[in-house]
Design a protein around this motif. Structure first.
Motif, short mmCIF file in Angstrom:
data_model
loop_
_atom_site.label_atom_id
_atom_site.label_comp_id
_atom_site.label_asym_id
_atom_site.label_seq_id
_atom_site.Cartn_x
_atom_site.Cartn_y
_atom_site.Cartn_z
N GLU A 144 -26.11 0.78 -38.94
CA GLU A 144 -26.20 0.86 -40.39
C GLU A 144 -26.85 2.19 -40.75
OE1 GLU A 144 -26.55 -3.84 -41.51
OE2 GLU A 144 -28.37 -2.65 -41.41
N ILE A 145 -27.13 2.43 -42.02
CA ILE A 145 -27.68 3.70 -42.45
C ILE A 145 -28.96 4.00 -41.68
CG2 ILE A 145 -28.93 2.63 -44.37
CD1 ILE A 145 -27.35 6.11 -44.43
N ASP A 146 -29.08 5.21 -41.15
CA ASP A 146 -30.22 5.65 -40.36
C ASP A 146 -30.40 4.81 -39.09
OD1 ASP A 146 -30.86 7.68 -42.09
OD2 ASP A 146 -32.27 6.48 -43.24
N SER A 147 -29.37 4.07 -38.70
CA SER A 147 -29.38 3.22 -37.51
C SER A 147 -30.61 2.33 -37.47
CB SER A 147 -29.29 4.06 -36.22
OG SER A 147 -30.47 4.83 -36.00
N ALA A 148 -31.03 1.83 -38.64
CA ALA A 148 -32.19 0.95 -38.68
C ALA A 148 -31.95 -0.32 -37.87
CB ALA A 148 -32.54 0.60 -40.12
N ASN A 149 -30.70 -0.76 -37.83
CA ASN A 149 -30.35 -1.94 -37.05
C ASN A 149 -29.01 -1.70 -36.37
OD1 ASN A 149 -32.43 -4.05 -37.89
ND2 ASN A 149 -31.68 -3.34 -39.87
N PHE A 192 -31.61 9.55 -32.53
CA PHE A 192 -30.21 9.24 -32.26
C PHE A 192 -29.84 7.83 -32.65
CE2 PHE A 192 -26.98 7.74 -29.12
CZ PHE A 192 -25.91 8.46 -29.61
N VAL A 193 -30.70 6.87 -32.30
CA VAL A 193 -30.39 5.47 -32.57
C VAL A 193 -31.66 4.64 -32.48
CG1 VAL A 193 -29.90 4.91 -30.15
CG2 VAL A 193 -28.80 3.58 -31.97
N ASP A 246 -16.93 1.07 -42.61
CA ASP A 246 -17.98 2.03 -42.26
C ASP A 246 -18.48 1.82 -40.84
OD1 ASP A 246 -19.17 -0.40 -42.83
OD2 ASP A 246 -20.96 0.48 -43.74
N TYR A 247 -17.55 1.72 -39.90
CA TYR A 247 -17.93 1.55 -38.49
C TYR A 247 -18.43 2.88 -37.92
CZ TYR A 247 -17.62 0.68 -33.48
OH TYR A 247 -17.90 0.56 -32.13
N ASP A 248 -19.64 2.87 -37.38
CA ASP A 248 -20.24 4.03 -36.73
C ASP A 248 -20.80 3.57 -35.39
OD1 ASP A 248 -21.51 6.34 -35.98
OD2 ASP A 248 -23.14 6.18 -37.45
N GLY A 249 -19.99 3.62 -34.36
CA GLY A 249 -20.39 3.11 -33.06
C GLY A 249 -21.48 3.97 -32.42
N VAL A 250 -22.34 3.33 -31.65
CA VAL A 250 -23.44 4.07 -31.00
C VAL A 250 -22.88 5.12 -30.07
CG1 VAL A 250 -25.44 3.86 -29.48
CG2 VAL A 250 -25.00 2.09 -31.20
N ASN A 251 -21.95 4.74 -29.22
CA ASN A 251 -21.38 5.69 -28.26
C ASN A 251 -19.97 6.12 -28.65
OD1 ASN A 251 -23.20 4.03 -25.73
ND2 ASN A 251 -23.51 6.16 -26.31
N THR A 252 -19.72 6.22 -29.95
CA THR A 252 -18.50 6.87 -30.44
C THR A 252 -18.93 8.03 -31.33
OG1 THR A 252 -18.33 5.36 -32.33
CG2 THR A 252 -17.12 4.77 -30.32
N TYR A 253 -18.11 9.08 -31.33
CA TYR A 253 -18.52 10.32 -31.98
C TYR A 253 -17.38 10.86 -32.83
CZ TYR A 253 -21.62 9.59 -28.07
OH TYR A 253 -22.48 9.01 -27.19
N GLY A 254 -17.73 11.34 -34.02
CA GLY A 254 -16.74 11.76 -35.00
C GLY A 254 -16.69 10.80 -36.16
N GLY A 263 -30.87 13.08 -27.03
CA GLY A 263 -31.94 13.54 -27.91
C GLY A 263 -31.60 13.16 -29.33
N SER A 264 -31.48 14.14 -30.22
CA SER A 264 -31.04 13.85 -31.59
C SER A 264 -29.56 13.47 -31.60
CB SER A 264 -31.26 15.07 -32.48
OG SER A 264 -30.59 16.20 -31.95
N SER A 265 -28.85 13.81 -30.53
CA SER A 265 -27.46 13.43 -30.31
C SER A 265 -27.34 13.13 -28.82
CB SER A 265 -26.53 14.56 -30.75
OG SER A 265 -25.18 14.26 -30.47
N ARG A 266 -26.12 12.98 -28.34
CA ARG A 266 -25.87 12.93 -26.89
C ARG A 266 -25.27 14.28 -26.53
NH1 ARG A 266 -26.97 8.78 -23.15
NH2 ARG A 266 -24.83 8.67 -22.42
N PHE A 267 -25.81 14.89 -25.48
CA PHE A 267 -25.39 16.22 -25.07
C PHE A 267 -24.85 16.18 -23.65
CE2 PHE A 267 -28.65 16.78 -28.27
CZ PHE A 267 -28.12 17.76 -29.10
N ALA A 268 -23.67 16.76 -23.45
CA ALA A 268 -23.12 16.92 -22.10
C ALA A 268 -23.64 18.24 -21.55
CB ALA A 268 -21.60 16.92 -22.14
N GLN A 269 -24.60 18.16 -20.64
CA GLN A 269 -25.15 19.37 -20.03
C GLN A 269 -24.28 19.72 -18.83
OE1 GLN A 269 -29.35 18.01 -19.55
NE2 GLN A 269 -29.85 19.65 -20.98
#
Length: 921
Positions: free
Chosen positions: A293-298, A862-863, A309-317, A388-394
């Motif tokens: 949900e907004i700000d990933s509070a839950n 991030f979440v 308004d689907y915003d998956g934790v491990n989906t991007y875009g 971190g603030s996102s998921r980064f592929a190092q």
């Protein structure tokens, strides 16, 4: 006659020489009568080391009788009187009980654990040998009060006493005195740039505030990893390890780990060593498809096709959203998000890799330990995933360190240089957003969605049909078009609207030193002085820091002093420390520490202790100079120097009128913004359009009162019971956190929190910018906890250890409207158990570790979400073949347990099974 005199003189000289220089030999064994490798035998300034067969030869330069000293780290020292050249010398070294082991980190002087003025945990060579985990670093989580942040297979970090996510900037990790924090991250990347299993000698962990001796950022604690000195540990050692990882999402995949250590003592004056290690494994796949949900509070279970308004934790875009009314004539309040790409679709390679190389040269001008000069280099390269603030592929990241150190009996001076390179790393969130735009713009996609929704409004599958129609031009993973776009996006800097690549070639230089005046004071007391200096030179071309147009350089320094004195027949020990630190962006900080120990009992085997400690943490260079735009929100550090650099250009489109250009400055982010949730979250309990009152970022501060008790109880003639109990209470101020803000492109937020007419127009037309401001909470937080650890031997040779840890926190008055939720990220209750026997029978041993942690809440930029309780059991069997100088180990981790994660969004951790072969270690 002359000839006879000459013969007599030669004979006399030979006799005197043999009298003054005697060569003795002997054998050293462990308590299981196995040859003891690398025990140190000393007499005066002369010393020798036992070889792999336990044999040694030592030259004694003085007349007999003489006393030799036989010692090894973690074992009781034995004194042997040598009265004859022909004397048979056989010595059995017995392992120290836990609290008798010697540590250095607590006071910067050698002392037994039982005498340490503060809580300390230690992992020695014996513990490493018994370890059931995949590596010694993983095994640290079995220690009392230690938490492991297992973000992925390739990224793990250690923390104590809560308040950290994977950006573990409140905990300091040192390798041979060098801070392993990456210059850009300002926190350690676990053991990715650390120590190989073959070269580790011991690990010491100080939980809690340690700034009085170790300065900035030793807030939650500090860990010192000490490597093997090539003067003491010589030869070629090899470790070969292989096995499988088992996870539902990834299946069963092999992993490989190879290490080699080569050390040679050329003489009493010069020695050198080289270490090489490499591992490769399938990363734990991150497949958390819950909706935020907004700000990933839950986190909620929600299907992509059942909500708009689907915003998956491990989906991007799918992070971009707009009100559905923006695309057609419907009532406002329904948020619409694009279809995102899963993490696996945005990773070209799902393997984690790590190569570590280190070398060091050691020179002793006087042929003994009184003075040693070390020149050392460490480097690491590899691939992994960082959250971190996102998921980064190092990808192809690099970190290197070089050190020059001079140390003696009572001092050290060192300087080192650290540099990192992000390689081909990229941000998954920005990648998903740009890949979606490469197929069709969000505006066209939303219009298609709305039209299809209206056309199928009577169908029960209207939402799914609308999404499928809008996605018809979307780039499909695996197609040539997708691959071409992916390569273009991930190789274009994130500062470009069409790129997601991270550029980072940051560095820092560091120098520190310490001198102990004890010898000059005739052993009256330990009086130490020391200091440190560091200069940061971040370089990200504006992809992380605000350095696109102006370079950043930050300096900080600190000085400290400590006195430690024993009184009343050495029963009472007093320790007092004070440190002064100054960073150019912040006010000076003073860190005092005071501790008192008192030993009870005839043998001084019961020790009570109390301490008052302070700690502080300067905001990281990221938190000071963050300027990371993910196309959704821009992460902004709130130092005055960073805010001064900010000036956004806004293109505000008015239908029928045209485009009006405005600017957003750093001052407006701080002084003309409202809290995001007060605008978009209908569950927010504060006033609508609540004006932000947050200020420039300041250092965090903690004050801790700690009490403890340690004891060695004799159970019988053979076994003892170690008891270690501690409790603490901490007060925290100025916690750094991320506050979501919205700034209108034009107009003014009034002091009452109302919008003037222009600002109202800006919000009505979505002419606003969203920011994540890194600032300080205005609420105060207290934390507290206690732990107890027990260790003994049962049934003669079976080791049994158990510990329990409780930790919690409480909030003071809420001054953040419920928006500050400290990243405690730690279970209240945890319990750990260890049972094993190294010599169950004839070179065969085993060990079992069990850990239980209860459920806890995870908070990060991030979440946010809940983490379930878990029980993890690790076990290993080992078999020694002395004739081959080999030890074989077979084991597994998370046996019989279900998969778990330590944080939402991280990879689910399954089972790992391994077989290792260690030669000559």
């Amino acid at each position: 006659m002359l000839k006879k005199q000459f013969v007599m003189i030669v004979f006399t000289l030979c006799a005197l020489s043999s009298f003054a220089q005697v060569k003795i030999s002997g054998l050293i064994y462990d308590e299981y009568l196995e040859p003891f490798y690398s025990a140190k035998i000393t007499q005066g300034s002369n010393f020798a080391l036992s070889n792999v067969d336990g044999e040694f030869t030592l030259v004694i330069k003085d007349a007999l009788p003489q006393t030799i000293r036989v010692s090894a780290f973690g074992y009781k020292t034995e004194l042997v009187e040598v009265t004859s050249v022909d004397q048979q010398i056989n010595v059995v070294l017995k392992e120290n009980i836990l609290l008798d082991q010697v540590v250095i980190s607590a006071s910067r002087v050698p002392e037994r654990i039982i005498e340490s003025p503060v809580t300390i945990e230690r992992l020695g060579l014996g513990d490493i040998r018994k370890n059931t985990s995949n590596s010694f670093y993983d095994g640290l989580t079995n220690l009392k009060g230690i938490d492991s942040r297992e973000g992925n297979y390739g990224f793990k970090s250690i923390n104590t006493r809560g308040f950290s996510d994977f950006s573990n900037a409140r905990f300091v990790q040192l390798v041979d005195g060098m801070d392993t924090a990456a210059p850009a991250l300002n926190f350690s990347a676990g053991n990715l740039s650390g120590v190989s299993e073959l070269d580790i000698h011991s690990v010491e962990v100080l939980p809690g505030a340690s700034s009085a001796l170790y300065g900035a950022n030793a807030y939650n604690g500090i860990m010192l990893l000490n490597t093997k000195n090539p003067f003491d540990f010589t030869g070629i050692s090899v470790l070969l390890k292989g096995g499988v990882l088992s996870q539902k999402a990834a299946g069963t995949n092999p992993f490989y780990d190879a290490q080699i250590r080569m050390a040679y003592r050329f003489s009493d004056y010069f020695a050198a060593k080289v270490n090489y290690s490499y591992f490769e494994a399938e990363e734990w796949h991150a497949t958390d498809m819950r909706n935020r949900e907004i700000d990933s509070a839950n986190l909620i279970d929600g299907s992509l096709n059942s909500v708009t308004d689907y915003d998956g934790v491990n989906t991007y875009g799918d992070e971009l959203f707009a009100d559905l009314s923006f695309f057609g004539n419907v009532r406002p309040g329904i948020l619409l998000r694009r279809t995102g790409y899963t993490e696996q679709q945005l990773l070209r390679d799902t393997k984690t890799k790590n190569l570590k190389f280190s070398t060091s040269l050691h020179y002793r001008p006087y042929g003994d330990e009184s003075l040693e000069i070390q020149l050392a280099t460490r480097l690491a390269i590899g691939d992994n995933i960082f959250q971190g603030s996102s998921r980064f592929a190092q990808r192809d990241y690099y970190i290197g360190q070089s050190k020059l150190e001079v140390k003696g009996d009572n001092f050290y001076v060192r300087g080192y240089y650290t540099r990192n390179d992000a390689g081909n790393s990229y941000d998954l969130t920005k990648t998903g957003i740009v890949m979606n735009e490469a197929g069709t713009s969000f505006q066209n996609w939303g219009r298609d969605y709305f039209n299809a929704l209206v056309a199928n409004i009577s169908s029960p599958n209207a939402l799914e049909l609308a999404r499928n129609f809008a996605d018809r031009n979307r780039l499909q993973p695996g197609t040539p078009a997708f691959n071409q776009a992916f390569d273009r996006v991930t190789s274009t800097l994130i500062t470009d609207p069409n790129g997601s690549a991270i550029y980072d070639r940051s560095a820092y230089i560091h120098a520190d030193g310490n001198y102990n005046f004890r010898s000059l004071l005739n052993d009256w007391a330990d009086v130490q002085v020391g200091g440190s200096y560091r200069q940061y030179n971040p370089d990200s071309k504006g992809t992380i820091f605000n350095d696109a147009n102006e370079e950043i350089e930050v300096e900080e320094f600190g000085i400290y002093s400590q006195i430690q004195k024993k009184l009343f027949d050495e029963r009472l020990k007093l320790t007092a420390s004070l440190r002064y630190d100054k960073s150019e962006n912040f006010k000076a900080n003073y860190s005092p520490r005071f501790a008192v120990n008192y030993a009870l009992g005839a043998n001084k085997g019961h020790i009570l202790r109390a301490s008052y400690q302070t700690g502080f943490r300067n905001p990281t260079i990221q938190e000071q100079y963050f300027f990371l735009n993910t196309s959704v929100k821009t992460m902004v550090g709130s130092t005055a120097d960073n805010l001064r650099r900010i000036n956004f250009t806004n293109f505000n489109v008015f239908p029928g009128i045209g485009t009006i250009i405005t600017n957003t400055t750093g001052d407006e982010i701080l002084n003309n913004s409202v809290l995001t949730r007060s605008v978009y979250d209908n569950t927010f309990t504060g006033p609508r359009y609540l004006k932000s009152a947050y200020t420039e970022i300041q250092p965090e501060e903690v004050k801790t009162l700690e009490l403890g008790y340690r004891s060695i109880l004799r159970l019988n003639n053979q076994n003892n019971l170690d008891i270690d109990v501690n409790a603490y209470y901490s007060q925290h101020r100025n916690f750094v956190f991320v506050q979501d803000l919205v700034v209108p492109n034009y107009g003014t937020i009034l002091g009452t929190g109302q919008l003037d007419a222009d600002a109202q127009l800006a919000f009505r037309n979505a002419h606003v910018r969203e920011f994540n401001l890194v600032t300080n909470s205005r609420s105060e937080v207290d934390s507290y906890g206690f732990s107890i650890g027990l260790h003994t031997k049962v049934f003669k040779n079976f080791e049994l250890g158990a510990n329990y840890n409780f930790i919690d926190y409480k909030m003071g008055e809420d001054k953040d409207f419920g928006l500050f939720d400290p990243n405690f990220n730690t279970p209240k209750h945890s319990a750990k158990l260890q049972f094993g026997n190294e010599r169950l029978f004839n070179n065969f041993g085993f060990n079992i570790n069990a850990r239980w942690t209860d459920a806890y809440r995870w908070i990060s930029p991030f979440v946010k979400g809940n983490v379930a309780a878990r029980t993890v059991i690790d076990a290993q069997l080992n078999y020694r073949i002395p004739s081959m100088k080999s030890r074989f180990k077979m084991g597994g981790t998370n046996l019989f347990g279900k998969e778990y994660f330590v944080a939402p969004g991280a990879g689910q951790i399954g089972q790992l099974y391994y077989l290792s072969w260690i030669i000559n270690n």
